[in-house]
Scaffold this motif. Structure first.
Motif, PDB file in Angstrom:
ATOM      1  N   THR A 185      -3.322   4.054  -3.334  1.00 62.01           N
ATOM      2  CA  THR A 185      -3.859   3.845  -4.680  1.00 62.01           C
ATOM      3  C   THR A 185      -2.989   2.870  -5.468  1.00 62.01           C
ATOM      4  OG1 THR A 185      -4.833   6.052  -4.690  1.00 62.01           O
ATOM      5  CG2 THR A 185      -4.520   4.994  -6.832  1.00 62.01           C
ATOM      6  N   ALA A 186      -1.676   3.051  -5.404  1.00 63.84           N
ATOM      7  CA  ALA A 186      -0.754   2.168  -6.134  1.00 63.84           C
ATOM      8  C   ALA A 186      -0.857   0.730  -5.629  1.00 63.84           C
ATOM      9  CB  ALA A 186       0.676   2.684  -6.007  1.00 63.84           C
ATOM     10  N   LEU A 187      -0.974   0.551  -4.326  1.00 67.20           N
ATOM     11  CA  LEU A 187      -1.109  -0.794  -3.772  1.00 67.20           C
ATOM     12  C   LEU A 187      -2.425  -1.430  -4.221  1.00 67.20           C
ATOM     13  CD1 LEU A 187       0.335  -0.299  -0.176  1.00 67.20           C
ATOM     14  CD2 LEU A 187       1.383  -1.562  -2.074  1.00 67.20           C
ATOM     15  N   ASP A 188      -3.505  -0.648  -4.220  1.00 67.86           N
ATOM     16  CA  ASP A 188      -4.801  -1.159  -4.669  1.00 67.86           C
ATOM     17  C   ASP A 188      -4.747  -1.559  -6.143  1.00 67.86           C
ATOM     18  OD1 ASP A 188      -5.983  -0.810  -2.190  1.00 67.86           O
ATOM     19  OD2 ASP A 188      -6.974   1.070  -2.723  1.00 67.86           O
ATOM     20  N   GLN A 189      -4.230  -0.675  -6.985  1.00 65.69           N
ATOM     21  CA  GLN A 189      -4.173  -0.934  -8.427  1.00 65.69           C
ATOM     22  C   GLN A 189      -3.308  -2.141  -8.761  1.00 65.69           C
ATOM     23  OE1 GLN A 189      -4.693   3.589 -10.167  1.00 65.69           O
ATOM     24  NE2 GLN A 189      -3.142   2.305 -11.067  1.00 65.69           N
ATOM     25  N   SER A 190      -2.249  -2.344  -7.991  1.00 59.88           N
ATOM     26  CA  SER A 190      -1.305  -3.429  -8.296  1.00 59.88           C
ATOM     27  C   SER A 190      -1.722  -4.757  -7.660  1.00 59.88           C
ATOM     28  CB  SER A 190       0.093  -3.058  -7.822  1.00 59.88           C
ATOM     29  OG  SER A 190       0.142  -2.967  -6.410  1.00 59.88           O
ATOM     30  N   GLY A 191      -2.741  -4.710  -6.792  1.00 64.72           N
ATOM     31  CA  GLY A 191      -3.195  -5.927  -6.128  1.00 64.72           C
ATOM     32  C   GLY A 191      -2.312  -6.370  -4.976  1.00 64.72           C
ATOM     33  N   ASN A 192      -1.454  -5.487  -4.509  1.00 66.73           N
ATOM     34  CA  ASN A 192      -0.579  -5.805  -3.372  1.00 66.73           C
ATOM     35  C   ASN A 192      -1.281  -5.449  -2.075  1.00 66.73           C
ATOM     36  OD1 ASN A 192       2.346  -6.632  -4.153  1.00 66.73           O
ATOM     37  ND2 ASN A 192       1.736  -5.089  -5.655  1.00 66.73           N
ATOM     38  N   GLY A 214      -1.317  -7.746   0.613  1.00 70.74           N
ATOM     39  CA  GLY A 214      -0.859  -8.663   1.648  1.00 70.74           C
ATOM     40  C   GLY A 214      -0.188  -7.995   2.833  1.00 70.74           C
ATOM     41  N   GLN A 215       0.361  -6.813   2.608  1.00 77.83           N
ATOM     42  CA  GLN A 215       1.052  -6.085   3.679  1.00 77.83           C
ATOM     43  C   GLN A 215       0.426  -4.698   3.807  1.00 77.83           C
ATOM     44  OE1 GLN A 215       3.453  -7.307   5.614  1.00 77.83           O
ATOM     45  NE2 GLN A 215       3.632  -9.236   4.507  1.00 77.83           N
ATOM     46  N   PRO A 216       0.273  -4.185   5.034  1.00 79.55           N
ATOM     47  CA  PRO A 216      -0.293  -2.846   5.214  1.00 79.55           C
ATOM     48  C   PRO A 216       0.637  -1.777   4.643  1.00 79.55           C
ATOM     49  CG  PRO A 216       0.490  -3.730   7.304  1.00 79.55           C
ATOM     50  CD  PRO A 216       0.626  -4.828   6.302  1.00 79.55           C
ATOM     51  N   ALA A 217       0.068  -0.624   4.309  1.00 75.16           N
ATOM     52  CA  ALA A 217       0.831   0.474   3.702  1.00 75.16           C
ATOM     53  C   ALA A 217       2.033   0.884   4.554  1.00 75.16           C
ATOM     54  CB  ALA A 217      -0.085   1.674   3.465  1.00 75.16           C
ATOM     55  N   GLU A 218       1.928   0.729   5.880  1.00 77.18           N
ATOM     56  CA  GLU A 218       3.024   1.119   6.771  1.00 77.18           C
ATOM     57  C   GLU A 218       4.274   0.259   6.557  1.00 77.18           C
ATOM     58  OE1 GLU A 218      -0.075  -0.068   8.488  1.00 77.18           O
ATOM     59  OE2 GLU A 218      -0.786   1.851   7.716  1.00 77.18           O
ATOM     60  N   GLN A 219       4.113  -0.894   5.927  1.00 77.00           N
ATOM     61  CA  GLN A 219       5.229  -1.813   5.699  1.00 77.00           C
ATOM     62  C   GLN A 219       6.000  -1.486   4.419  1.00 77.00           C
ATOM     63  OE1 GLN A 219       5.857  -4.870   7.601  1.00 77.00           O
ATOM     64  NE2 GLN A 219       4.478  -4.076   9.137  1.00 77.00           N
ATOM     65  N   TRP A 220       5.567  -0.452   3.712  1.00 74.44           N
ATOM     66  CA  TRP A 220       6.176  -0.077   2.441  1.00 74.44           C
ATOM     67  C   TRP A 220       6.906   1.250   2.586  1.00 74.44           C
ATOM     68  CZ3 TRP A 220       5.417  -3.168  -1.966  1.00 74.44           C
ATOM     69  CH2 TRP A 220       4.499  -4.211  -1.817  1.00 74.44           C
ATOM     70  N   GLU A 221       7.928   1.446   1.747  1.00 77.61           N
ATOM     71  CA  GLU A 221       8.564   2.759   1.715  1.00 77.61           C
ATOM     72  C   GLU A 221       8.602   3.247   0.274  1.00 77.61           C
ATOM     73  OE1 GLU A 221      12.419   2.440   3.510  1.00 77.61           O
ATOM     74  OE2 GLU A 221      13.302   1.506   1.757  1.00 77.61           O
ATOM     75  N   ALA A 279       6.503  12.109 -12.762  1.00 69.91           N
ATOM     76  CA  ALA A 279       7.603  11.551 -11.964  1.00 69.91           C
ATOM     77  C   ALA A 279       7.427  10.048 -11.773  1.00 69.91           C
ATOM     78  CB  ALA A 279       7.674  12.238 -10.605  1.00 69.91           C
ATOM     79  N   LYS A 280       8.544   9.357 -11.599  1.00 71.99           N
ATOM     80  CA  LYS A 280       8.519   7.923 -11.331  1.00 71.99           C
ATOM     81  C   LYS A 280       9.029   7.710  -9.915  1.00 71.99           C
ATOM     82  CE  LYS A 280       9.643   5.000 -14.562  1.00 71.99           C
ATOM     83  NZ  LYS A 280      10.426   4.188 -15.518  1.00 71.99           N
ATOM     84  N   LEU A 281       8.181   7.094  -9.086  1.00 66.40           N
ATOM     85  CA  LEU A 281       8.534   6.796  -7.703  1.00 66.40           C
ATOM     86  C   LEU A 281       8.546   5.284  -7.531  1.00 66.40           C
ATOM     87  CD1 LEU A 281       6.270   9.453  -5.954  1.00 66.40           C
ATOM     88  CD2 LEU A 281       8.652   9.699  -6.696  1.00 66.40           C
ATOM     89  N   PHE A 282       9.246   4.813  -6.514  1.00 69.14           N
ATOM     90  CA  PHE A 282       9.447   3.383  -6.325  1.00 69.14           C
ATOM     91  C   PHE A 282       8.953   2.967  -4.946  1.00 69.14           C
ATOM     92  CE2 PHE A 282      12.308   5.029  -9.426  1.00 69.14           C
ATOM     93  CZ  PHE A 282      12.281   4.080 -10.436  1.00 69.14           C
ATOM     94  N   LEU A 283       8.040   1.997  -4.928  1.00 74.24           N
ATOM     95  CA  LEU A 283       7.427   1.528  -3.695  1.00 74.24           C
ATOM     96  C   LEU A 283       7.842   0.084  -3.461  1.00 74.24           C
ATOM     97  CD1 LEU A 283       5.392   2.304  -1.461  1.00 74.24           C
ATOM     98  CD2 LEU A 283       3.588   1.405  -2.934  1.00 74.24           C
ATOM     99  N   ASN A 284       8.524  -0.146  -2.345  1.00 71.19           N
ATOM    100  CA  ASN A 284       8.998  -1.487  -2.002  1.00 71.19           C
ATOM    101  C   ASN A 284       8.763  -1.757  -0.527  1.00 71.19           C
ATOM    102  OD1 ASN A 284      10.439  -2.430  -4.524  1.00 71.19           O
ATOM    103  ND2 ASN A 284      11.423  -0.453  -4.190  1.00 71.19           N
ATOM    104  N   LEU A 285       8.654  -3.034  -0.199  1.00 75.92           N
ATOM    105  CA  LEU A 285       8.549  -3.403   1.212  1.00 75.92           C
ATOM    106  C   LEU A 285       9.807  -2.961   1.940  1.00 75.92           C
ATOM    107  CD1 LEU A 285       6.993  -6.951   0.909  1.00 75.92           C
ATOM    108  CD2 LEU A 285       5.949  -4.972   2.005  1.00 75.92           C
ATOM    109  N   THR A 286       9.631  -2.531   3.172  1.00 76.58           N
ATOM    110  CA  THR A 286      10.782  -2.101   3.971  1.00 76.58           C
ATOM    111  C   THR A 286      11.600  -3.326   4.375  1.00 76.58           C
ATOM    112  OG1 THR A 286       9.454  -2.171   5.981  1.00 76.58           O
ATOM    113  CG2 THR A 286       9.652  -0.035   4.882  1.00 76.58           C
ATOM    114  N   ALA A 287      12.850  -3.106   4.653  1.00 75.65           N
ATOM    115  CA  ALA A 287      13.738  -4.182   5.068  1.00 75.65           C
ATOM    116  C   ALA A 287      13.216  -4.821   6.344  1.00 75.65           C
ATOM    117  CB  ALA A 287      15.149  -3.641   5.287  1.00 75.65           C
ATOM    118  N   GLY A 288      13.317  -6.121   6.429  1.00 80.90           N
ATOM    119  CA  GLY A 288      12.916  -6.840   7.628  1.00 80.90           C
ATOM    120  C   GLY A 288      11.500  -7.350   7.607  1.00 80.90           C
TER     121      GLY A 288
END
Length: 88
Positions: free
Chosen positions: A33-40, A42-49, A73-82
């Motif tokens: 949902t967060a990826l959809d709402q933010s328009g991100n 370009g990378q599949p959900a598995e590439q995020w942590e 709560a505030k959670l942080f979603l970022n692309l995984t390293a690499g």
């Protein structure tokens, strides 16, 4: 309050997205949902942590209830390293 009225903020690459979650669905649903709402898209959900405010990586297979995530709560979603390149 029903299970679907529970709101959290997921910060996607620095941009906060307020989303409703179901306490008994995997937190991976919130990531989608967060990826959809933010328009991100370009990378599949598995590439995020997803991390909590202490920096702990959350298990995306667990539910909001199992992870003991609180209302607001505030959670942080970022692309995984690499992601985005490879070392040869």
């Amino acid at each position: 309050m029903s299970n679907k009225d529970f709101q959290i903020t997921v910060v996607v690459n620095g941009k906060p997205e307020v989303i409703k979650v179901d306490l008994d669905e995997p937190i991976a649903e919130a990531v989608d949902t967060a990826l959809d709402q933010s328009g991100n898209s370009g990378q599949p959900a598995e590439q995020w942590e997803l991390r909590d405010e202490t920096g702990q990586v959350l298990d995306l297979g667990k539910t909001v209830r199992e992870l003991d995530i609180k209302e607001g709560a505030k959670l942080f979603l970022n692309l995984t390293a690499g992601v985005g390149g490879s070392c040869v």
